[in-house]
Every structure is written in structure tokens, then in C-alpha cells.
Scaffold this motif. Structure first.
Motif, PDB file in Angstrom:
ATOM      1  N   ARG A   1     -11.352  11.745  -6.078  1.00  0.00           N
ATOM      2  CA  ARG A   1     -10.791  12.030  -4.755  1.00  0.00           C
ATOM      3  C   ARG A   1     -10.140  13.407  -4.676  1.00  0.00           C
ATOM      4  O   ARG A   1      -9.305  13.676  -3.824  1.00  0.00           O
TER       5      ARG A   1
ATOM      6  N   ARG B   1       0.816  -1.215   0.000  1.00  0.00           N
ATOM      7  CA  ARG B   1       0.000   0.000   0.000  1.00  0.00           C
ATOM      8  C   ARG B   1       0.855   1.273   0.000  1.00  0.00           C
ATOM      9  O   ARG B   1       0.548   2.233  -0.692  1.00  0.00           O
ATOM     10  N   GLN B   2       1.918   1.272   0.771  1.00  0.00           N
ATOM     11  CA  GLN B   2       2.778   2.450   0.871  1.00  0.00           C
ATOM     12  C   GLN B   2       3.450   2.753  -0.474  1.00  0.00           C
ATOM     13  O   GLN B   2       3.564   3.915  -0.868  1.00  0.00           O
TER      14      GLN B   2
ATOM     15  N   VAL C   1      -5.816   5.135  -3.247  1.00  0.00           N
ATOM     16  CA  VAL C   1      -5.214   3.802  -3.117  1.00  0.00           C
ATOM     17  C   VAL C   1      -6.303   2.767  -2.850  1.00  0.00           C
ATOM     18  O   VAL C   1      -6.318   1.692  -3.471  1.00  0.00           O
ATOM     19  N   ASP C   2      -7.238   3.076  -1.955  1.00  0.00           N
ATOM     20  CA  ASP C   2      -8.348   2.152  -1.685  1.00  0.00           C
ATOM     21  C   ASP C   2      -9.113   1.833  -2.971  1.00  0.00           C
ATOM     22  O   ASP C   2      -9.428   0.676  -3.250  1.00  0.00           O
TER      23      ASP C   2
ATOM     24  N   ALA D   1       0.842   4.270  -2.770  1.00  0.00           N
ATOM     25  CA  ALA D   1       0.592   5.658  -2.375  1.00  0.00           C
ATOM     26  C   ALA D   1       1.711   6.569  -2.869  1.00  0.00           C
ATOM     27  O   ALA D   1       1.457   7.689  -3.318  1.00  0.00           O
TER      28      ALA D   1
ATOM     29  N   ASP E   1      -7.102  13.019  -1.857  1.00  0.00           N
ATOM     30  CA  ASP E   1      -7.157  12.022  -0.794  1.00  0.00           C
ATOM     31  C   ASP E   1      -6.385  10.790  -1.275  1.00  0.00           C
ATOM     32  O   ASP E   1      -6.944   9.900  -1.918  1.00  0.00           O
ATOM     33  N   ILE E   2      -5.091  10.768  -0.992  1.00  0.00           N
ATOM     34  CA  ILE E   2      -4.220   9.701  -1.474  1.00  0.00           C
ATOM     35  C   ILE E   2      -4.683   8.340  -0.951  1.00  0.00           C
ATOM     36  O   ILE E   2      -4.748   7.368  -1.704  1.00  0.00           O
ATOM     37  N   ASP E   3      -5.021   8.251   0.325  1.00  0.00           N
ATOM     38  CA  ASP E   3      -5.476   6.976   0.888  1.00  0.00           C
ATOM     39  C   ASP E   3      -6.740   6.487   0.187  1.00  0.00           C
ATOM     40  O   ASP E   3      -6.886   5.297  -0.093  1.00  0.00           O
ATOM     41  N   GLY E   4      -7.632   7.398  -0.098  1.00  0.00           N
ATOM     42  CA  GLY E   4      -8.862   7.043  -0.810  1.00  0.00           C
ATOM     43  C   GLY E   4      -8.580   6.559  -2.225  1.00  0.00           C
ATOM     44  O   GLY E   4      -9.205   5.604  -2.697  1.00  0.00           O
TER      45      GLY E   4
ATOM     46  N   SER F   1       1.196   9.723  -5.380  1.00  0.00           N
ATOM     47  CA  SER F   1       1.625  11.077  -5.034  1.00  0.00           C
ATOM     48  C   SER F   1       2.643  11.606  -6.039  1.00  0.00           C
ATOM     49  O   SER F   1       2.644  12.797  -6.358  1.00  0.00           O
TER      50      SER F   1
END
Length: 60
Positions: free
Chosen positions: A56, A3-4, A27-28, A7, A22-25, A11
Motif C-alpha cells: 500500500r 478500525r480507528q 487496515v482492510d 489505523a 494508504d492507511i485504510d487499505g 500510522s
């Protein structure tokens, strides 16, 4: 790919505008679009990738 790492790839594609998303979003959503298995953002064609990213956008 973990995941990292994904991300970081996201980015990097966003450059100076990464804080606007929303980077986490993202990735999800990328992981979900590939049934939980993704090796790289290169697994997506450009149009599909950017369509996910645009959902996002925190500035919209």
C-alpha cells in the motif's frame, strides 16, 4: 479492536511517512488476513505486517 484504533497503530508504525501509505487499505488488508478479526497489529509477525504495508505504498 475497532478500525480507528488499528489505523492509529498503523500510522504510528509509519511515523513521518504515514502520508506515503494508504492507511485504510492497510487496515482492510490486515483485517482480511485475520478473517475479519484483529485485536492489534501485534497479532502479526513483523515480516507479515510489513509485507502488507509495502503493498500500500503510494510512492512506489
Amino acid at each position: 479492536m475497532n478500525r480507528q484504533d488499528i489505523a492509529h497503530q498503523v500510522s504510528t508504525t509509519l511515523g513521518d511517512h504515514a502520508d506515503d501509505y494508504d492507511i485504510d487499505g492497510i487496515v482492510d488488508d490486515l483485517i482480511a488476513a485475520h478473517d475479519g478479526q484483529i485485536n492489534s497489529i501485534d497479532d502479526f509477525d513483523s515480516e507479515s505486517y510489513w509485507a502488507i504495508v509495502e503493498t500500500r505504498d503510494l510512492t512506489a
